[in-house]
Structure formats: structure tokens, C-alpha cells
Design an enzyme around this catalytic site. Structure first.
Site, short mmCIF file in Angstrom:
data_model
loop_
_atom_site.label_atom_id
_atom_site.label_comp_id
_atom_site.label_asym_id
_atom_site.label_seq_id
_atom_site.Cartn_x
_atom_site.Cartn_y
_atom_site.Cartn_z
N HIS A 192 0.85 -1.19 0.00
CA HIS A 192 0.00 0.00 0.00
C HIS A 192 0.89 1.24 0.00
CE1 HIS A 192 -3.19 -2.82 0.74
NE2 HIS A 192 -4.08 -1.84 0.78
N ALA A 233 -11.55 1.94 5.74
CA ALA A 233 -10.59 1.10 5.02
C ALA A 233 -9.89 1.87 3.89
CB ALA A 233 -11.31 -0.12 4.47
N HIS A 234 -9.00 1.16 3.20
CA HIS A 234 -8.16 1.78 2.18
C HIS A 234 -8.98 2.33 1.02
CE1 HIS A 234 -7.52 -2.51 0.29
NE2 HIS A 234 -8.79 -2.15 0.33
N ASN A 235 -8.51 3.49 0.55
CA ASN A 235 -9.08 4.16 -0.63
C ASN A 235 -10.49 4.70 -0.43
OD1 ASN A 235 -7.24 1.77 -2.00
ND2 ASN A 235 -6.99 3.76 -2.97
N SER A 253 -12.51 1.40 -0.85
CA SER A 253 -12.88 2.08 -2.10
C SER A 253 -14.33 2.54 -2.14
CB SER A 253 -12.59 1.19 -3.32
OG SER A 253 -11.21 0.89 -3.39
#
Length: 333
Positions: A192, A233-235, A253
Site C-alpha cells: 500500500h 478502510a483503504h481508498n 474504495s
């Protein structure tokens, strides 16, 4: 503080004697010489015979005569201003000798760094920011002015906090996102390389995590407030002035618009888009896009009215089953 002085500070109109106000009290626990806010619909009559010095109320409120009142157009904002005036925050500055600050870090004026805090290489700490004991500020982190990073919070390398951001104890900003490929019978970690950006006036609660993006940044929009033990969470891209309450979770996302409110323990699946002005009830489950403002509930979510109808049917199931059995008996008779 004199009532007239406090009224001027909070933009209120003084009605009654210019008494001394020394503290702020709740309706349930009134102390002598205090200011009490009377903003609800049901105000006990006996509070007016209490030892309170004055009462804060909305202009035009129907209140008994003979007491000291501070009337404000927006009584809620006046309440916030009054508490801040009566309990002013004490800002400290200076770097404690027991803190570690890398030689290449840039520390602006009026910054406070407490004992055992760690500030990594090339980090930039803006004017008036506070870094409390045990906090970890990674390499190349940028923190704006007027921020507070409370004890034992961790800001990973390369993250950016803009102005007036608050990160509470044990929160983690910029940990790796949860991303793996399953290859040849094993989980292969995906690097990441994105970061986290917390826009102006964001607040992150204790024990919450905002993960760094995989290749792009995770962004928390201006004025968004995140409660304790929340997972972002990520993005993920959160809009402006969102509210996320305890134990809510947003998978990778996903995006939200502005003024989105997410109730406790609600969950949002990955790659879901939620438009502005949506409210998710506690424990709601969002598995597909929401493109219309409104209140949603249930798993998977539906409109509040639809969810309440479903719950009513579920609770009535014993009666429904009985009626069906009675109909079957009548048919066989």
C-alpha cells in the site's frame, strides 16, 4: 465572570441582574453560581428555585420572571461558546526533553511536544499544534496548525493532517490497508503506497483506524467527525461534515457524499457509493449504491418506512402462522 461579560462573548442578550457566573451545570446537577441551559421541551419547574446564577435560553422562550437569563438566537451555539468561555483551554508549548524529535523535522512556533512523543524525519508540525505523550508521528508526516494528537495515537509515514484536526488516544492513521492476493495456497500482501489525508476540522475518536490507500489516498473530508472504534478502510473517500458513530465500518474504495450520518455498528460494503444527506440507522448493512437522500435501515438497507414495515411483519409472524393454520383447518373441514 459577570453575566454581562459572558453575554457579550457568546452573542446573547442579558435579561436580569448582572450576576457572577462561575461554572456551567446540567439541569440534573446544578451547582451554586452556575449557568444552566434550558433548551429542552420539558424543563422541571424546580430548577428556577435552585442555586443557579443564570439560565441560557433561546430568544422568545416562555420562562418565569425574576431570574437572570441569557437569551440567544441560536442557543445551542451559545451553549458551546459559554462552556468554552467558562472553561478556557490551556495551551502549552515547548518540546519536552524526554521527547524524540528528528533533526530534520520542522517544528513551528507555539508547538507542544510532550514526553516520550516521537517525531520522525522530515515531519512538519504546524503552529499551535499539540503532540501528547507517547504519540508517534512518522517520517514525512505533515500536520497543520491548531491540531491535537492525543497520547499514544499513531500517524504513519507520509500522512497529512490539515488544520485543526484532532486525533484521540490510540487511534491509528495510515496503517496498511487490508489487501491480499490469494496465490498458490497463500495470502500475498499487496503493498500500500497511498496515504491518508485528513482535511480541516476532522476529528478521529479513540481506537479508530483510517487505513492508507493502496495506490491512491484515503481521504476524510472537511469537518467530518469519527467516533471511537470506527474502521475506515483503504481508498475510502468520505465527504464533508459526515458523522460516523461507534463501531461503524466502511470497506475499501467506498465513497460518501456530504452530510452523511452512519449509525453505530453499521457496515458499508466495498466499492459502494453513498450520495449526500443519507442517514444510516444503527446496524444497517449497505451492499449497493445509495443514490437518493433519505433515512435507510436494515440488512440489506431499505427505506426507514420499508424497514419498519418488515419488522412489524416479522414480529407478527406468530399471529400470521396461526391464521394460516386456522384457514387450512377450515379448508379441510
Amino acid at each position: 465572570m459577570k453575566a454581562s461579560e459572558l453575554a457579550a462573548l457568546i452573542g446573547a442578550e442579558l435579561n436580569g441582574e448582572d450576576v457572577e457566573i462561575s461554572s456551567f451545570s446540567s439541569i440534573e446537577n446544578i451547582s451554586e453560581g452556575s449557568l444552566v441551559a434550558i433548551l429542552g421541551n420539558k424543563i422541571p419547574e424546580d430548577i428556577y428555585s435552585s442555586s443557579a446564577a443564570a439560565f441560557l435560553a433561546k430568544k422568545g422562550a416562555d420562562v418565569p420572571a425574576g431570574k437572570t437569563y441569557l437569551f440567544a438566537d441560536d442557543a445551542e451555539l451559545a451553549l458551546v461558546a459559554a462552556v468554552n468561555a467558562l472553561y478556557p483551554k490551556k495551551h502549552r508549548d515547548g518540546v519536552n526533553p524526554a521527547a524524540y524529535v528528528a533533526d530534520s523535522a520542522i517544528i513551528c512556533e507555539n508547538v507542544f511536544v510532550d514526553a516520550f512523543a516521537y517525531i520522525g524525519s522530515r515531519a512538519k508540525i504546524g503552529e499551535g499544534t499539540e503532540i501528547h505523550a507517547g504519540a508517534v508521528i512518522g517520517e514525512d508526516v505533515e500536520i497543520g496548525s491548531g491540531c491535537i494528537v492525543y497520547p499514544n495515537a499513531t500517524i504513519y509515514d507520509g500522512c497529512r493532517l490539515k488544520d485543526r484536526v484532532i486525533v484521540h488516544s490510540s487511534a491509528v492513521i495510515g496503517g496498511d490497508g487490508f489487501g491480499y492476493y490469494q496465490k498458490h495456497g497463500r495470502n500475498v500482501k499487496i503493498p500500500h503506497i497511498g496515504s491518508v489525508i485528513l482535511e480541516n476540522d476532522v476529528e478521529i475518536g479513540s481506537g479508530s483506524c483510517v487505513d492508507r490507500g493502496k495506490f491512491d489516498n484515503t481521504v476524510v473530508g472537511e469537518g467530518t467527525k469519527i467516533d471511537n472504534q470506527v474502521q475506515v478502510a483503504h481508498n475510502v473517500k468520505l465527504g464533508k461534515h459526515n458523522i460516523l458513530t461507534g463501531q461503524a465500518a466502511i470497506a475499501g474504495s467506498s465513497t460518501t457524499g456530504d452530510y452523511v450520518m452512519i449509525g453505530a455498528r453499521a457496515g458499508v460494503s466495498d466499492h459502494v457509493n453513498i450520495c449526500s444527506k443519507v442517514m444510516l440507522a444503527a446496524m444497517a448493512g449497505v451492499m449497493s449504491d445509495i443514490d437518493k437522500p433519505g433515512i435507510y435501515a436494515g440488512i440489506p438497507v431499505t427505506s426507514r418506512k420499508g424497514w419498519m414495515r418488515e419488522i412489524a411483519y416479522v414480529r407478527d409472524l406468530p399471529n400470521i402462522v396461526k391464521r394460516i393454520k386456522d384457514l387450512e383447518k377450515d379448508k379441510d373441514a
